[in-house]
Design an enzyme around this catalytic site. Structure first.
Site, PDB file in Angstrom:
ATOM      1  N   ASN A 131       0.771   0.207   6.093  1.00 31.26           N
ATOM      2  CA  ASN A 131       1.259  -0.616   4.984  1.00 31.26           C
ATOM      3  C   ASN A 131       1.983  -1.788   5.622  1.00 31.26           C
ATOM      4  O   ASN A 131       2.796  -1.592   6.520  1.00 31.26           O
ATOM      5  CB  ASN A 131       2.221   0.219   4.122  1.00 31.26           C
ATOM      6  CG  ASN A 131       2.987  -0.631   3.131  1.00 31.26           C
ATOM      7  OD1 ASN A 131       2.479  -1.637   2.651  1.00 31.26           O
ATOM      8  ND2 ASN A 131       4.204  -0.238   2.830  1.00 31.26           N
ATOM      9  N   GLY A 132       1.674  -3.004   5.161  1.00 29.63           N
ATOM     10  CA  GLY A 132       2.343  -4.178   5.728  1.00 29.63           C
ATOM     11  C   GLY A 132       1.322  -5.229   6.120  1.00 29.63           C
ATOM     12  O   GLY A 132       0.155  -5.143   5.731  1.00 29.63           O
ATOM     13  N   ARG A 146       1.722   1.416  -5.945  1.00 36.35           N
ATOM     14  CA  ARG A 146       1.852   0.490  -4.820  1.00 36.35           C
ATOM     15  C   ARG A 146       0.531  -0.216  -4.496  1.00 36.35           C
ATOM     16  O   ARG A 146       0.511  -1.159  -3.707  1.00 36.35           O
ATOM     17  CB  ARG A 146       2.334   1.242  -3.577  1.00 36.35           C
ATOM     18  CG  ARG A 146       3.668   1.920  -3.753  1.00 36.35           C
ATOM     19  CD  ARG A 146       4.059   2.622  -2.476  1.00 36.35           C
ATOM     20  NE  ARG A 146       4.253   1.674  -1.404  1.00 36.35           N
ATOM     21  CZ  ARG A 146       5.380   1.029  -1.164  1.00 36.35           C
ATOM     22  NH1 ARG A 146       6.418   1.225  -1.929  1.00 36.35           N
ATOM     23  NH2 ARG A 146       5.464   0.188  -0.163  1.00 36.35           N
ATOM     24  N   LYS A 178       6.430  -9.871 -18.989  1.00 35.55           N
ATOM     25  CA  LYS A 178       5.937  -8.545 -19.396  1.00 35.55           C
ATOM     26  C   LYS A 178       4.576  -8.685 -20.067  1.00 35.55           C
ATOM     27  O   LYS A 178       3.642  -7.979 -19.754  1.00 35.55           O
ATOM     28  CB  LYS A 178       6.886  -7.873 -20.393  1.00 35.55           C
ATOM     29  CG  LYS A 178       8.150  -7.280 -19.859  1.00 35.55           C
ATOM     30  CD  LYS A 178       8.016  -5.944 -19.174  1.00 35.55           C
ATOM     31  CE  LYS A 178       7.775  -6.095 -17.706  1.00 35.55           C
ATOM     32  NZ  LYS A 178       8.820  -6.505 -16.845  1.00 35.55           N
ATOM     33  N   GLU A 224      11.634 -12.999 -19.311  1.00 37.42           N
ATOM     34  CA  GLU A 224      11.236 -11.618 -19.021  1.00 37.42           C
ATOM     35  C   GLU A 224      10.153 -11.148 -20.008  1.00 37.42           C
ATOM     36  O   GLU A 224       9.177 -10.515 -19.610  1.00 37.42           O
ATOM     37  CB  GLU A 224      12.476 -10.706 -19.067  1.00 37.42           C
ATOM     38  CG  GLU A 224      12.213  -9.238 -18.843  1.00 37.42           C
ATOM     39  CD  GLU A 224      11.542  -8.898 -17.519  1.00 37.42           C
ATOM     40  OE1 GLU A 224      11.378  -9.775 -16.659  1.00 37.42           O
ATOM     41  OE2 GLU A 224      11.138  -7.725 -17.364  1.00 37.42           O
ATOM     42  N   CYS A 248       0.860  -1.174   0.000  1.00 38.07           N
ATOM     43  CA  CYS A 248       0.000   0.000   0.000  1.00 38.07           C
ATOM     44  C   CYS A 248       0.901   1.231   0.000  1.00 38.07           C
ATOM     45  O   CYS A 248       2.089   1.140   0.281  1.00 38.07           O
ATOM     46  CB  CYS A 248      -0.868   0.022   1.247  1.00 38.07           C
ATOM     47  SG  CYS A 248      -1.802  -1.497   1.471  1.00 38.07           S
ATOM     48  N   HIS A 285       9.671 -32.015 -24.378  1.00 38.36           N
ATOM     49  CA  HIS A 285       9.446 -32.800 -23.165  1.00 38.36           C
ATOM     50  C   HIS A 285       8.081 -32.526 -22.557  1.00 38.36           C
ATOM     51  O   HIS A 285       7.884 -32.772 -21.367  1.00 38.36           O
ATOM     52  CB  HIS A 285      10.579 -32.531 -22.166  1.00 38.36           C
ATOM     53  CG  HIS A 285      11.905 -32.933 -22.715  1.00 38.36           C
ATOM     54  ND1 HIS A 285      12.304 -34.244 -22.753  1.00 38.36           N
ATOM     55  CD2 HIS A 285      12.889 -32.206 -23.292  1.00 38.36           C
ATOM     56  CE1 HIS A 285      13.511 -34.307 -23.333  1.00 38.36           C
ATOM     57  NE2 HIS A 285      13.879 -33.089 -23.660  1.00 38.36           N
ATOM     58  N   TRP A 316      -3.654  -1.850  -1.443  1.00 32.26           N
ATOM     59  CA  TRP A 316      -3.554  -3.109  -2.187  1.00 32.26           C
ATOM     60  C   TRP A 316      -4.006  -4.161  -1.176  1.00 32.26           C
ATOM     61  O   TRP A 316      -3.279  -4.460  -0.212  1.00 32.26           O
ATOM     62  CB  TRP A 316      -2.116  -3.352  -2.628  1.00 32.26           C
ATOM     63  CG  TRP A 316      -1.949  -4.523  -3.535  1.00 32.26           C
ATOM     64  CD1 TRP A 316      -2.055  -4.523  -4.899  1.00 32.26           C
ATOM     65  CD2 TRP A 316      -1.630  -5.867  -3.160  1.00 32.26           C
ATOM     66  NE1 TRP A 316      -1.829  -5.792  -5.383  1.00 32.26           N
ATOM     67  CE2 TRP A 316      -1.562  -6.635  -4.345  1.00 32.26           C
ATOM     68  CE3 TRP A 316      -1.399  -6.508  -1.945  1.00 32.26           C
ATOM     69  CZ2 TRP A 316      -1.281  -7.994  -4.346  1.00 32.26           C
ATOM     70  CZ3 TRP A 316      -1.107  -7.866  -1.946  1.00 32.26           C
ATOM     71  CH2 TRP A 316      -1.053  -8.592  -3.142  1.00 32.26           C
ATOM     72  N   GLU A 346       1.728  -9.876 -17.577  1.00 34.16           N
ATOM     73  CA  GLU A 346       1.334  -9.009 -16.472  1.00 34.16           C
ATOM     74  C   GLU A 346       0.576  -7.767 -16.913  1.00 34.16           C
ATOM     75  O   GLU A 346      -0.222  -7.237 -16.151  1.00 34.16           O
ATOM     76  CB  GLU A 346       2.525  -8.634 -15.580  1.00 34.16           C
ATOM     77  CG  GLU A 346       3.548  -7.735 -16.211  1.00 34.16           C
ATOM     78  CD  GLU A 346       4.703  -7.392 -15.270  1.00 34.16           C
ATOM     79  OE1 GLU A 346       4.503  -7.364 -14.052  1.00 34.16           O
ATOM     80  OE2 GLU A 346       5.803  -7.145 -15.780  1.00 34.16           O
ATOM     81  N   LYS A 358       3.638  -2.458  -7.198  1.00 32.17           N
ATOM     82  CA  LYS A 358       5.021  -2.283  -7.617  1.00 32.17           C
ATOM     83  C   LYS A 358       5.998  -2.940  -6.656  1.00 32.17           C
ATOM     84  O   LYS A 358       6.950  -3.577  -7.055  1.00 32.17           O
ATOM     85  CB  LYS A 358       5.303  -0.783  -7.714  1.00 32.17           C
ATOM     86  CG  LYS A 358       6.717  -0.426  -8.105  1.00 32.17           C
ATOM     87  CD  LYS A 358       6.896  -0.540  -9.587  1.00 32.17           C
ATOM     88  CE  LYS A 358       8.307  -0.291 -10.036  1.00 32.17           C
ATOM     89  NZ  LYS A 358       8.590  -1.032 -11.277  1.00 32.17           N
TER      90      LYS A 358
HETATM   91  C1  F6R Z   1       7.645  -7.274 -13.144  1.00 34.38           C
HETATM   92  C2  F6R Z   1       8.157  -6.691 -11.912  1.00 34.38           C
HETATM   93  C3  F6R Z   1       8.314  -7.581 -10.736  1.00 34.38           C
HETATM   94  C4  F6R Z   1       9.543  -7.171  -9.900  1.00 34.38           C
HETATM   95  C5  F6R Z   1       9.587  -7.995  -8.606  1.00 34.38           C
HETATM   96  C6  F6R Z   1      10.794  -7.649  -7.763  1.00 34.38           C
HETATM   97  O1  F6R Z   1       7.558  -6.314 -14.156  1.00 34.38           O
HETATM   98  O2  F6R Z   1       8.407  -5.520 -11.832  1.00 34.38           O
HETATM   99  O3  F6R Z   1       8.379  -8.920 -11.097  1.00 34.38           O
HETATM  100  O4  F6R Z   1      10.696  -7.374 -10.655  1.00 34.38           O
HETATM  101  O5  F6R Z   1       8.428  -7.759  -7.873  1.00 34.38           O
HETATM  102  O6  F6R Z   1      10.763  -6.318  -7.345  1.00 34.38           O
HETATM  103  P1  F6R Z   1      12.046  -5.593  -6.813  1.00 34.38           P
HETATM  104  O7  F6R Z   1      13.016  -5.485  -7.941  1.00 34.38           O
HETATM  105  O8  F6R Z   1      11.586  -4.268  -6.317  1.00 34.38           O
HETATM  106  O9  F6R Z   1      12.608  -6.458  -5.706  1.00 34.38           O
END
Ligand code: F6R
Length: 612
Positions: free
Chosen positions: A102-103, A27, A489, A485, A2, A508, A76, A492, A607
């Site tokens: 937050n937490g 967030r 992308k 990756e 959050c 496999h 969140w 998500e 995020k």
């Molecule tokens: C995907 C993305 C997440 C972060 C992951 C780690 O686009 O951004 O998969 O890479 O949550 O976050 P950090 O780098 O902040 O530890």
């Protein structure tokens, strides 16, 4: 996950809170709320389900709420569905204590039951309401002093929290407490701010304090006092943030994600220049000596999500350049594996936010076992940056879009430089190869720039993916890591089901999923592996797949197999991932936009994952 913001000063609080929350919406964005107090008057709480704009409309952009002291929250959901009742701020029944959080409070059920026995009733399903009422209970039971009441509650609470609390008896004051959830405090002339992250207050001040774990702060207009858990006053240094306010704005781009994709040449260059001078990598700021690098036998790379994918790519690079073995681990698994770490190892944790709960826990586990740790981190002063033995800061600047792009790219380049320096310190590559590879790393920003000037074809191709429900990314070696990756992308932000496979694994099992029209995106940059991957492309194509390829300029023969080929400039294959990932980022962006989604705030995601 959050976002929290607080302000006390002479200006009207509500517009500042809403503005700060708008910078923190990455967030969490399933509900939002503010509590604002006008002098001695009753505190007004406004909260609603939905994105921040709902709250902004309800309050006429904050203008309808009067008062110069307040706290705000963008949620969140963890405990309890997104709803107005579960939205923060939460209040004790008599309005004595009002807070945002937050937490996660892990023992909230147990504390809730105890409080119910003491006569408290609960309106929401949140753990936050338990914290609010616990603080209220201690406040009334003991000395009616906020610091003491908060400290007593902190001793009872298990879990993680960044809490901002207002007390009825203390107008104009905000009390903050922190354990394992990010929170910074900013100070300017006659004004004090608190926030989960720097972008929320960057417009107002760059002078911040980092509040430590199990510490409490009291904010008054333009002043802040810190306390330890024993309620003793403690001193903290003031730090100046170097990021400029514009870097946290969209700067003319329609979305943060597109802006951040375009910032990549600059931030990659900045990250390289932070450690490379006069043709050499200098790790003085990272604090790793050549002697230390010579002793290491094994490197563990531990991270989550995209940062984990960086680790997978780096494994190939480090193993190709040095004799060190590399193990790449998901932090969420690593932290609970009962393994004895190799004493001659280095644990590298990679994290943009520096606050990811699992990555932080993995770092702590390594430190507990006496293993040296290195954080590749973007956010200065974050928990990982503070707790790791050494830090290599990526200079990506604030990354606002939930889907990472520029932080990923800077992590990758930071890893290349580490690998190169390890190889040099251990005499595993000669000077000529070192210089040649360093030149190649230097060429990355310009080559990324070039890819970004030629986006139209990708935009056109992205239309073909809009109605697709399944996709596969395949590749070998570093191409497989980049496929992981690319796949993340796409899924998500466009909600298309997507899997990444090492191309050799298709036979496999996964090949049985290929049918007419399935999209297969193949990354093909690793010389020596190209023919093998082409065979896999042919296999899926003959089963009806539509195949796209990302490859290096010159590999025109791929057009015989793939329906659409995207070319990236030539570079040493060890660093090709930095280029091949760019078209995949753009592709995901255009597919998401084409489907009409909120690309910067994909559903269910936040995020910074500061809870398990
Ligand atoms: C995907 C993305 C997440 C972060 C992951 C780690 O686009 O951004 O998969 O890479 O949550 O976050 P950090 O780098 O902040 O530890």
């Amino acid at each position: 996950m959050c976002g929290i913001v607080g302000f006390t000063g002479t200006e009207q609080a509500a517009p500042i809170l809403l503005d700060g929350l708008s910078k923190l919406e990455y967030r969490g964005y399933d509900s939002a709320g503010i509590a604002v107090r006008d002098g001695e008057k009753e505190t007004e709480i406004i909260k609603e389900k939905g994105k921040l704009k709902v709250l902004a409309e309800m309050t006429n952009q904050g203008k309808a709420v009067k008062g110069t002291c307040g706290i705000g929250h963008t949620r969140w959901a963890t405990h309890g569905e997104p709803s107005a009742v579960n939205a923060h701020p939460h209040s004790s029944d008599d309005g004595n204590v009002i807070a945002v959080h937050n937490g996660i409070i892990e023992n909230f059920q147990e504390q809730r039951e105890k409080l119910i026995k003491k006569g408290y009733a609960f309106k929401s399903q949140t753990d936050t309401e338990v914290a609010v009422k616990l603080i209220d209970y201690y406040y009334k039971k003991y000395s009616q002093q906020p610091i003491e009441a908060i400290a007593r509650a902190m001793v009872r609470i298990r879990g993680s929290y960044a809490l901002c609390v207002m007390f009825k008896d203390f107008p104009g004051e905000i009390y903050c407490a922190r354990k394992d959830s990010p929170m910074i405090i900013g100070i300017a002339d006659g004004e004090s701010y608190v926030a989960s992250d720097v972008p929320a207050i960057l417009k107002y001040t760059r002078n911040v304090y980092y509040i430590g774990n199990m510490e409490i702060a009291k904010l008054e207009k333009g002043a802040v006092t810190f306390y330890n858990i024993d309620s003793e006053v403690i001193e903290k240094p003031l730090t100046e943030i170097k990021w400029d306010a514009e870097s946290a704005e969209k700067g003319g781009y329609e979305h943060f994600m597109l802006k951040e994709i375009h910032e990549q040449p600059k931030v990659i260059r900045d990250t390289i220049n932070s450690v490379v001078t006069e043709g050499k990598v200098h790790f003085d700021s990272v604090n790793l000596t050549d002697e230390e690098m010579q002793q290491i036998e094994l490197v563990y790379i531990v991270a989550c999500g995209s940062a984990y994918h960086v680790g997978v790519a780096l494994q190939y690079v480090i193993e190709a350049l040095t004799s060190m073995q590399v193990r790449v681990e998901l932090a969420s698994e690593f932290r609970y594996r009962k393994m004895t770490l190799n004493k001659k190892s280095l644990v590298i944790v990679i994290s943009q936010s520096g606050e990811t709960a699992d990555t932080l826990a993995a770092l702590r586990e390594a430190r507990e076992q006496g293993i040296k740790t290195l954080g590749i981190v973007n956010v200065v002063g974050s928990s990982i940056a503070r707790e790791a033995d050494n830090v290599f800061y990526t200079l990506a600047g604030p990354e606002i879009s939930v889907a990472t792009t520029k932080a990923y790219s800077t992590q990758l380049v930071a890893g290349y430089l580490l690998a190169l320096q390890f190889a040099k310190a251990r005499n595993e590559i000669d000077d000529e190869k070192y210089q040649m590879l360093l030149e190649e790393v230097y060429s990355i920003p310009d080559k990324v720039e070039k890819i970004l000037t030629d986006k139209e074809r990708l935009q056109w191709f992205s239309n073909k993916l809009i109605n697709v429900s399944d996709s596969f990314f395949i590749g070998r070696g570093i191409d497989y890591a980049i496929g992981m990756e690319g796949s993340l992308k796409l899924k998500e932000i466009s909600y298309i089901h997507s899997e990444a496979y090492a191309a050799g694994e298709l036979k496999h099992g996964p090949i049985s999923l290929i049918e007419n029209g399935t999209i297969v995106i193949s990354v093909v940059t690793q010389t020596g592996l190209i023919e093998k991957t082409i065979s896999n492309m042919v296999e899926v194509k003959s089963r009806g797949a539509k195949v796209m390829a990302v490859t290096t300029t010159g590999n025109y023969f791929l057009e015989d197999t793939a329906e659409f080929v995207c070319y990236v400039p030539q570079i040493d294959p060890l660093f090709a991932g930095s280029l091949s990932v760019i078209p995949l980022q753009l592709l995901s962006y255009y597919v998401s936009i084409g489907k009409g989604f909120d690309v910067d705030k994909p559903r269910n995601l936040a995020k910074s994952v500061t809870v398990e």
